[in-house]
Design a protein around this motif. Sequence first.
Motif, mmCIF file in Angstrom:
data_model
loop_
_atom_site.group_PDB
_atom_site.id
_atom_site.type_symbol
_atom_site.label_atom_id
_atom_site.label_comp_id
_atom_site.label_asym_id
_atom_site.label_seq_id
_atom_site.Cartn_x
_atom_site.Cartn_y
_atom_site.Cartn_z
ATOM 1 N N GLU A 649 0.791 -24.203 -49.473
ATOM 2 C CA GLU A 649 -0.394 -23.343 -49.578
ATOM 3 C C GLU A 649 -0.788 -22.789 -48.219
ATOM 4 O O GLU A 649 -1.227 -21.635 -48.107
ATOM 5 N N LEU A 650 -0.639 -23.590 -47.174
ATOM 6 C CA LEU A 650 -0.961 -23.133 -45.824
ATOM 7 C C LEU A 650 -0.114 -21.919 -45.450
ATOM 8 O O LEU A 650 -0.630 -20.893 -44.979
ATOM 9 N N PHE A 651 1.195 -22.018 -45.662
ATOM 10 C CA PHE A 651 2.076 -20.893 -45.316
ATOM 11 C C PHE A 651 1.883 -19.715 -46.273
ATOM 12 O O PHE A 651 2.021 -18.557 -45.864
ATOM 13 N N GLU A 652 1.558 -20.015 -47.515
ATOM 14 C CA GLU A 652 1.319 -18.930 -48.476
ATOM 15 C C GLU A 652 0.076 -18.138 -48.068
ATOM 16 O O GLU A 652 0.042 -16.911 -48.199
ATOM 17 N N GLU A 657 -2.418 -13.233 -46.447
ATOM 18 C CA GLU A 657 -3.377 -12.585 -45.552
ATOM 19 C C GLU A 657 -2.685 -11.768 -44.459
ATOM 20 O O GLU A 657 -3.360 -11.092 -43.681
ATOM 21 N N ASP A 658 -1.354 -11.857 -44.399
ATOM 22 C CA ASP A 658 -0.556 -11.079 -43.445
ATOM 23 C C ASP A 658 -1.061 -11.275 -42.008
ATOM 24 O O ASP A 658 -1.399 -10.316 -41.310
ATOM 25 N N ILE A 659 -1.117 -12.539 -41.584
ATOM 26 C CA ILE A 659 -1.511 -12.859 -40.206
ATOM 27 C C ILE A 659 -0.271 -12.685 -39.335
ATOM 28 O O ILE A 659 0.594 -13.553 -39.255
ATOM 29 N N LYS A 660 -0.162 -11.550 -38.682
ATOM 30 C CA LYS A 660 1.091 -11.105 -38.062
ATOM 31 C C LYS A 660 1.564 -12.041 -36.950
ATOM 32 O O LYS A 660 2.754 -12.351 -36.846
ATOM 33 N N SER A 661 0.631 -12.488 -36.093
ATOM 34 C CA SER A 661 1.058 -13.315 -34.966
ATOM 35 C C SER A 661 1.636 -14.641 -35.446
ATOM 36 O O SER A 661 2.657 -15.112 -34.917
ATOM 37 N N LEU A 662 1.031 -15.230 -36.456
ATOM 38 C CA LEU A 662 1.540 -16.496 -36.989
ATOM 39 C C LEU A 662 2.837 -16.283 -37.758
ATOM 40 O O LEU A 662 3.756 -17.104 -37.691
ATOM 41 N N THR A 663 2.918 -15.189 -38.497
ATOM 42 C CA THR A 663 4.143 -14.882 -39.242
ATOM 43 C C THR A 663 5.330 -14.743 -38.297
ATOM 44 O O THR A 663 6.406 -15.310 -38.524
ATOM 45 N N ALA A 664 5.126 -13.986 -37.203
ATOM 46 C CA ALA A 664 6.220 -13.794 -36.241
ATOM 47 C C ALA A 664 6.630 -15.121 -35.612
ATOM 48 O O ALA A 664 7.824 -15.414 -35.467
ATOM 49 N N TYR A 679 12.446 -23.080 -53.949
ATOM 50 C CA TYR A 679 11.672 -23.268 -55.185
ATOM 51 C C TYR A 679 10.347 -22.514 -55.131
ATOM 52 O O TYR A 679 9.647 -22.398 -56.127
ATOM 53 N N VAL A 680 9.986 -22.025 -53.934
ATOM 54 C CA VAL A 680 8.900 -21.053 -53.787
ATOM 55 C C VAL A 680 9.425 -19.918 -52.926
ATOM 56 O O VAL A 680 10.353 -20.096 -52.137
ATOM 57 N N GLN A 681 8.833 -18.770 -53.076
ATOM 58 C CA GLN A 681 9.279 -17.592 -52.328
ATOM 59 C C GLN A 681 8.455 -17.362 -51.061
ATOM 60 O O GLN A 681 8.535 -16.301 -50.454
#
Length: 853
Positions: A649-652, A657-664, A679-681
């Motif tokens: 859930e944290l990563f989802e 929310e498209d938090i760009k700095s954390l995603t990168a 098993y999850v996307q």
Amino acid sequence: MSDTRRRVKVYTLNEDRQWDDRGTGHVSSTYVEELKGMSLLVRAESDGSLLLESKINPNTAYQKQQDTLIVWSEAENYDLALSFQEKAGCDEIWEKICQVQGKDPSVEVTQDLIDESEEERFEEMPETSHLIDLPTCELNKLEEIADLVTSVLSSPIRREKLALALENEGYIKKLLQLFQACENLENTEGLHHLYEIIRGILFLNKATLFEVMFSDECIMDVVGCLEYDPALAQPKRHREFLTKTAKFKEVIPITDSELRQKIHQTYRVQYIQDIILPTPSVFEENFLSTLTSFIFFNKVEIVSMLQEDEKFLSEVFAQLTDEATDDDKRRELVNFFKEFCAFSQTLQPQNRDAFFKTLAKLGILPALEIVMGMDDLQVRSAATDIFSYLVEFSPSMVREFVMQEAQQSDDDILLINVVIEQMICDTDPELGGAVQLMGLLRTLIDPENMLATTNKTEKSEFLNFFYNHCMHVLTAPLLTNTSEDKCEKDFFLKHYRYSWSFICTPSHSHSHSTPSSSISQDNIVGSNKNNTICPETLPRTPQCHQDNYQTAQLLALILELLTFCVEHHTYHIKNYIMNKDLLRRVLVLMNSKHTFLALCALRFMRRIIGLKDEFYNRYITKGNLFEPVINALLDNGTRYNLLNSAVIELFEFIRVEDIKSLTAHIVENFYKALESIEYVQTFKGLKTKYEQEKDRQNQKLNSNRFRRDAKALEEDEEMWFNEDEEEEGKAVVAPVEKPKPEDDFPDNYEKFMETKKAKESEDKENLPKRTSPGGFKFTFSHSASAANGTNSKSVVAQIPPATSNGSSSKTTNLPTSVTATKGSLVGLVDYPDDEEEDEEEESSPRKRPRLGS
């Protein structure tokens, strides 16, 4: 304003069958045009507002109780009561009600409560009709009397008539005389009948009968009758408990005999209701409503009489705070105040306000500091209950006291720090007391109940105080259990019951000094150079030092409170987290064998990320603080449990929310370890978001460069032609050397193409490099240096820190020709958009962490 005879309190009966105080005012009876009839009006004595407007309905049953109460029902579940200050005022209003209904004022109830079937059978039955004929009060008639009393309970009108008969003939005292005879004769059958009779009389629900039964003369015999329940093989020993076991203790002698008698009576009647009488069935739940009211109004009267006796309360406080008072005496005083505060809940709001202000003025809060530090568990528990009454009544009053106290006392003895110590030192394996104290602390630090005025803001003042004087005490167990330099392994367990010198660092300068940019050894409880508790320093360990159940529960409570702070104290908690590197310390608990504690640590991080604050995001990425979370996910394996769902859930959330700095940061450093989770996307979705953002940035970059280079060429051409025209028109001007246009244009174009190729080469060089596949366990550094960009074993430290001008040291690794080319074209490509892009790229590590074996 009306005289005191008409002064009343208005009460309504709530769903829990408890009376709620609606206010104090003055009652009058007058004709109201809107209601088209005589009505009772009560106007508040404070502001004259209308507290009650009730039409005197000819068919409503009004009851007069205890000479100063009038009770009635206006709807099926809406009961009202007027409590008069004086009997004369009650008699006046009662006469008005009886006059409207055409009743004799000598009656105690104006109407019979009957159902439809009884209405048909007893139409227009006058109040003075035949009463129920009672059998003679003799031993051989007890069975007949018991049958009679039991039979009338289902009929409201017969209950009323039986009550009148019992009252008029003084029948109850005669029955109690028979009880004494039956006991002397050991007449068990007669005693069983008397149990049914007395129980039935209680269910008649008549205040006038209660006054007789609960008098000093009769109440113990009533209790005796209720001991002989036919359903029990042996009678209970309630009288023995009330006379021998239950001791009435006068902490300060009560000189008012009426007050003493009222206290005795209330205790015994409460005992009858709570202990002796069985829980009423659905059909009997209203039978004892008058008994509940009797107890309620008794308590109101007791509190009022005690509060008016200023000498009594002053003497109690003097002994409570006197150092010469022995522990037993102080225990009795504390228990008295606990009961006193519990009774005060029956007061109306304005009286309760005056009550607690009186206690505060007399010094209840300083007294609590003394008793909460005592070793007696019972005393501490009672003091905690008193403190909870005060916090519930007025958290602002408590906050004001502790802030004033801080100006005169050391941090060690501040009331809030004493409360925190009690929470930490709770010896209950389930930490029941700690849970209660944690709730009180949450109420005190909740900005929602803090006041803001034109002169001062309670929120800013109190939170500054709390974070300077108290937060280090609250977090001491957490920092101690996750510190890098530890004493012997069993130290935490041995000193679990913290001494005050252990909780508070020896020097309080750390609490008041300007926070440093990184956590030093001085910030770690137990590692201060002046602290002699730890004789030696052991090797660093990456796991919790004590992971027993009780310690885990305590840390979970502290984390719950810190999570609350993250949600409600934006500025203060952010500074504290950054300065203490608190999130790194909290995430050490992800290694705990207690899943609930790991989830608490994860929840703390989730609340921080949920704020979507870039300060927090940079702190997380630079400190590489996703490592322990991902390690916990990988350690959990294929188990589908709450920990797995919470991490996903944290990563989802980051993806949605498209938090760009954390995603990168996640994709560049950890995607190789996470790509096998299908098993999850979530993680594939993060990769997609990351690639889309990269493509968008590249397109924007190329578009800006092409547009700007083309514009520069056009400007150069225009400048060349303008200069040529000026030269032809002004032959007298000395010639100035300038390059030939035929030569300049190819040179500029070649420079443009060379720059474009160099930039493409640079982009390729700067793409995150993949390392060879291997184990997916990451090494998590517990030092604060990683969070501050200094050298560390963490992978983040391998990333060269950004220089002050915003460029990265990665430029030095590029070929010399590329560097020179880039430098020669600063004027062409150095735009604000490009600087922002460079900063975004450099805010997260370029390489994924080194995969450990």
